[in-house]
Design a protein around this motif. Structure first.
Motif, PDB file in Angstrom:
ATOM      1  N   VAL A 260       0.850  -1.207   0.000  1.00 23.38           N
ATOM      2  CA  VAL A 260       0.000   0.000   0.000  1.00 23.38           C
ATOM      3  C   VAL A 260       0.878   1.247   0.000  1.00 23.38           C
ATOM      4  N   ARG A 261       0.474   2.240  -0.819  1.00 20.73           N
ATOM      5  CA  ARG A 261       1.173   3.530  -0.792  1.00 20.73           C
ATOM      6  C   ARG A 261       0.295   4.525  -0.042  1.00 20.73           C
ATOM      7  N   ASP A 262       0.765   4.953   1.150  1.00 23.78           N
ATOM      8  CA  ASP A 262      -0.028   5.898   1.952  1.00 23.78           C
ATOM      9  C   ASP A 262       0.896   6.610   2.937  1.00 23.78           C
ATOM     10  N   LEU A 273       9.349   8.637   0.501  1.00 20.37           N
ATOM     11  CA  LEU A 273       8.844   8.615  -0.871  1.00 20.37           C
ATOM     12  C   LEU A 273       9.351   7.345  -1.560  1.00 20.37           C
ATOM     13  N   CYS A 274       8.828   7.115  -2.758  1.00 16.03           N
ATOM     14  CA  CYS A 274       9.325   6.020  -3.599  1.00 16.03           C
ATOM     15  C   CYS A 274      10.465   6.626  -4.427  1.00 16.03           C
ATOM     16  N   TYR A 275      11.719   6.518  -3.871  1.00 17.90           N
ATOM     17  CA  TYR A 275      12.831   7.281  -4.456  1.00 17.90           C
ATOM     18  C   TYR A 275      13.325   6.725  -5.790  1.00 17.90           C
ATOM     19  N   SER A 276      12.769   5.599  -6.237  1.00 14.25           N
ATOM     20  CA  SER A 276      13.139   5.123  -7.575  1.00 14.25           C
ATOM     21  C   SER A 276      12.228   5.758  -8.631  1.00 14.25           C
ATOM     22  N   ASN A 277      11.192   6.446  -8.177  1.00 11.16           N
ATOM     23  CA  ASN A 277      10.267   7.101  -9.093  1.00 11.16           C
ATOM     24  C   ASN A 277      10.826   8.479  -9.476  1.00 11.16           C
ATOM     25  N   VAL A 312      10.639   2.354   4.594  1.00 10.02           N
ATOM     26  CA  VAL A 312      11.117   2.706   3.245  1.00 10.02           C
ATOM     27  C   VAL A 312      10.366   1.873   2.210  1.00 10.02           C
ATOM     28  N   CYS A 313      10.420   2.344   0.967  1.00  7.82           N
ATOM     29  CA  CYS A 313       9.595   1.750  -0.087  1.00  7.82           C
ATOM     30  C   CYS A 313      10.000   0.295  -0.382  1.00  7.82           C
ATOM     31  N   GLU A 314       8.992  -0.517  -0.573  1.00  6.84           N
ATOM     32  CA  GLU A 314       9.223  -1.952  -0.845  1.00  6.84           C
ATOM     33  C   GLU A 314       8.921  -2.329  -2.291  1.00  6.84           C
ATOM     34  N   CYS A 315       8.781  -1.328  -3.180  1.00  2.85           N
ATOM     35  CA  CYS A 315       8.444  -1.671  -4.566  1.00  2.85           C
ATOM     36  C   CYS A 315       9.648  -2.353  -5.244  1.00  2.85           C
ATOM     37  N   ASP A 316       9.412  -3.006  -6.368  1.00  3.07           N
ATOM     38  CA  ASP A 316      10.452  -3.797  -7.023  1.00  3.07           C
ATOM     39  C   ASP A 316      11.654  -2.936  -7.405  1.00  3.07           C
ATOM     40  N   GLU A 317      11.394  -1.719  -7.907  1.00  2.00           N
ATOM     41  CA  GLU A 317      12.501  -0.864  -8.329  1.00  2.00           C
ATOM     42  C   GLU A 317      13.343  -0.437  -7.127  1.00  2.00           C
ATOM     43  N   CYS A 318      12.676  -0.001  -6.052  1.00  2.00           N
ATOM     44  CA  CYS A 318      13.411   0.461  -4.866  1.00  2.00           C
ATOM     45  C   CYS A 318      14.235  -0.667  -4.259  1.00  2.00           C
ATOM     46  N   ARG A 319      13.721  -1.880  -4.327  1.00  2.43           N
ATOM     47  CA  ARG A 319      14.440  -3.027  -3.766  1.00  2.43           C
ATOM     48  C   ARG A 319      15.769  -3.300  -4.467  1.00  2.43           C
TER      49      ARG A 319
HETATM   50 ZN   LIG Z   1       9.638   2.467  -4.615  1.00  2.05          ZN
END
Ligand SMILES: [Zn+2]
Length: 666
Positions: A260-262, A273-277, A312-319
């Motif tokens: 979830v992004r919140d 933030l999602c720093y890979s974005n 911190v962000c757990e999205c695939d890019e950030c990982r």
């Molecule tokens: Zn991210």
């Protein structure tokens, strides 16, 4: 005698330095001060000037009959030189309030001395925390250069939250519009406003504070946390929760946690933030560039991420990267944007929470732009940094499963890890007066730790310290800030010598008795216990608190020997005006420090009892005594507000030491 002060009137800082020198000298010896006079009748002409505009503070003082000078490496150094000279002549500035100053009478011969000084470190400052009136902050700013400090950090884009806590009267239910103590009225500024404090109020107060800093040439540090919230479109001048749901555009750049992004616990300031974005990075970079462009008065702009961890962000890019590598990438982008706009502002980056782990791949492209700031918030204050041991390896970074190091060597491992990637300017941001100091009831221990820590900075490869602190930290006295300022300016100063100097100024002939008393309270207290480290039920701490109560109880006879009997009329008035349990406020003492020590004794007796019961496992008694302690300090705040931050000590004893939870359980 006639003393003529000559200086360049165009330089506001040097003009202020000359005004200060003239005012203090005229209080110390019979003399007439001429500012920039041209007459030939002067007995002593002193010129105040600079030889350059170096960053490093140093000055030369040369005074002989007829002629003298104070020559600084920059304007601020001239002011530092003036205060150092006054200190050498016997003036003492032991508190952030003129009412505690000690100005001796001297003879003309004393004036004629010559010496030179160069600051040990370039970063010597404090950062605002706690609850403060405008007057509290101005008094503190006025005090800083008198102790050798050169910087002040106003957190956030506007230090709204630290002022609002005072004016909104957080943690103190009483108002005191007309409270007059027998020993002088409560200060005029001790009047929290009944109307809510607004952001506009804070903006106008900030302008007054920054102008007082500019008058003294102090380096202005700004912001720190808040950029992530700002990038999401929130004002971020407090750790305030937001109820509004995020828009789709806001969500897109917010860190993803558990899919979830919140906002993290509804608080923008604590949200990453999602720093890979690239859009998240662009928005962040623009927020910083706009701010830096609009605020050329800022010397050091702090670029920090969220004020919480494991979020911190757990999205695939950030990982694919680490938080610190993403951070360095972001900092490089900010540097490029500022360089393109010819903005010279220095950027401070932070080793804190997940950013304690050094970056793996990324490096700063323009190191001269940056200052490294090491913030060991979870460290212990029972001991100073230990540099004698081999440092343990840095534990592997585990995304959103970190725990913070409390050991001093573990903390140093992280610093050393970063130092392998960056060799530029740096300082420590430390917390002696942030929470831990409330556990040291005598303030001798925490002062000693600060002195020892500062003396190790050079070996640690650091160029100074900013103390993250309550500004109203004077219970039982302001020795910690006194030691920090003087030692950051001159790391060779002996701690014991500074203690002696301070106590002699504050307590007069009985100073050694007070050193013994407060040293004993210090030995028996515990910074770690107050900070919530270790079990709450603790028989050995219970014994120590019992000993504290006995020690404070027995000290009454010494304090009473410094009480001045009041005339009958004044005594009547005093006893009717001041609240119960009020000897400290209702009577006069032979110095304001003895009056404060009397208040401090009551404070120790009440807080010590609450802590004793907690350590002894008697929760109901602990809770009742914590309530009695709070009632007392809230009632007494108008009399001693400059020495004790009631908002903050309530928060620390309640939330960190755990007395609030006990009272809820009881
Ligand atoms: Zn991210």
């Amino acid at each position: 005698m006639i003393i003529q002060l000559n200086y360049d009137n165009e330089d506001a800082v040097i003009a202020f330095a000359a005004k200060e020198l003239g005012e203090y000298l005229s209080r110390m010896l019979p003399c007439t001060i001429q500012q920039n006079g041209s007459g030939s009748e002067a007995d002593l002409r002193i010129s105040l000037s600079t030889h350059s505009e170096e960053k490093h503070d140093q000055f030369r003082i040369h005074m002989q009959r007829r002629n003298g000078y104070i020559l600084g490496s920059n304007s601020r150094s001239v002011l530092l030189g003036v205060y150092h000279y006054l200190h050498t002549l016997g003036c003492r500035f032991p508190a952030p309030s003129k009412k505690y100053e000690i100005i001796p009478a001297i003879t003309e011969d004393c004036l004629y001395i010559s010496y030179a000084k160069s600051a040990s470190f370039d970063h010597r400052g404090a950062c605002i925390e706690g609850a403060n009136s405008l007057e509290n902050v101005l008094d503190f700013v006025d005090w800083l250069p008198k102790l050798g400090y050169n910087s002040f950090f106003l957190q956030f884009s506007v230090p709204y939250t630290f002022l609002a806590r005072w004016y909104n009267h957080e943690n103190n239910p009483y108002t005191w519009e007309n409270t007059d103590g027998a020993n002088g009225a409560a200060p005029a500024d001790a009047k929290p406003s009944k109307k809510p404090y607004t952001l506009e109020d804070a903006v106008s107060h900030t302008a007054v504070i920054e102008s007082a800093m500019a008058q003294r040439g102090l380096l202005l540090h700004k912001v720190g946390h808040g950029w992530t919230g700002k990038a999401l479109g929130f004002s971020s001048v407090a750790w305030q929760a937001e109820d509004r749901p995020l828009t789709a555009a806001q969500r897109e750049i917010t860190a993803q946690l558990h899919g979830v992004r919140d906002l993290f616990c509804h608080v923008p300031l604590n949200t990453n933030l999602c720093y890979s974005n690239p859009r998240a990075v662009d928005t962040f970079v623009k927020a910083v560039t706009d701010y830096a462009g609009e605020h050329p008065e800022v010397s050091c702009l702090h670029i920090w991420l969220a004020d919480d961890c494991n979020n911190v962000c757990e999205c695939d890019e950030c990982r694919k990267s680490t938080p610190s590598d993403q951070y360095i990438h972001l900092l490089n982008r900010i540097d490029e944007a500022l360089t393109a706009k010819h903005i010279q502002t220095k950027l401070v980056f932070l080793l804190y929470l997940e950013l304690l782990w050094p970056p793996v791949k990324e490096r700063l492209h323009n190191p001269d732009r940056f200052i490294l700031m090491f913030a060991p918030i979870s460290r212990t204050f029972e001991a100073s940094y230990d540099l004698s041991q081999k440092l343990p390896p840095i534990p592997p970074y585990r995304r959103n499963h970190i725990s913070l190091p409390s050991g001093l060597t573990e903390n140093l491992s992280f610093l050393q890890g970063w130092q392998k990637t960056f060799s530029g300017d740096s300082f420590v941001y430390d917390y002696h007066l942030g929470r831990a100091h409330y556990g040291d009831l005598g303030y001798v221990h925490i002062s000693r730790i600060a002195s020892e820590d500062i003396k190790k900075l050079r070996e640690m490869g650091l160029n100074g310290m900013i103390s993250c602190q309550e500004l109203r930290a004077g219970m039982p006295n302001w020795l910690p800030n006194y030691v920090m300022g003087h030692t950051l300016f001159d790391e060779e100063l002996s701690f014991d010598q500074l203690v002696k100097e301070y106590y002699q100024a504050a307590y007069g002939k009985d100073y050694q008795t007070v050193i013994d008393y407060l040293s004993k309270l210090s030995e028996l207290g515990s910074c770690d216990y107050m900070n919530g480290k270790g079990p709450r039920e603790n028989p050995s701490m219970a014994e120590r608190f019992q000993e504290i109560l006995k020690t404070a109880d027995e000290f009454l006879t010494v304090i009473d020997s410094h009480r001045i009997p009041l005339s009958q009329g004044a005594a009547d008035e005093g006893e009717t005006d001041a609240p119960a349990c009020n000897a400290c406020a209702a009577f006069q003492y032979d110095s304001p420090f003895w009056r404060l020590l009397s208040y401090h004794r009551q404070y120790v007796l009440l807080l010590g009892k609450a802590l004793y019961y907690m350590a002894n496992g008697e929760n109901r008694n602990a809770s009742q005594n914590w309530n009695a302690f709070r009632e007392y300090i809230c009632r007494m705040e108008p009399y001693f507000q400059e020495a004790l931050d009631v908002y903050r000590v309530t928060e620390i004893t309640g939330n960190h030491a755990g007395l609030k939870r006990l009272s809820q359980d009881a």
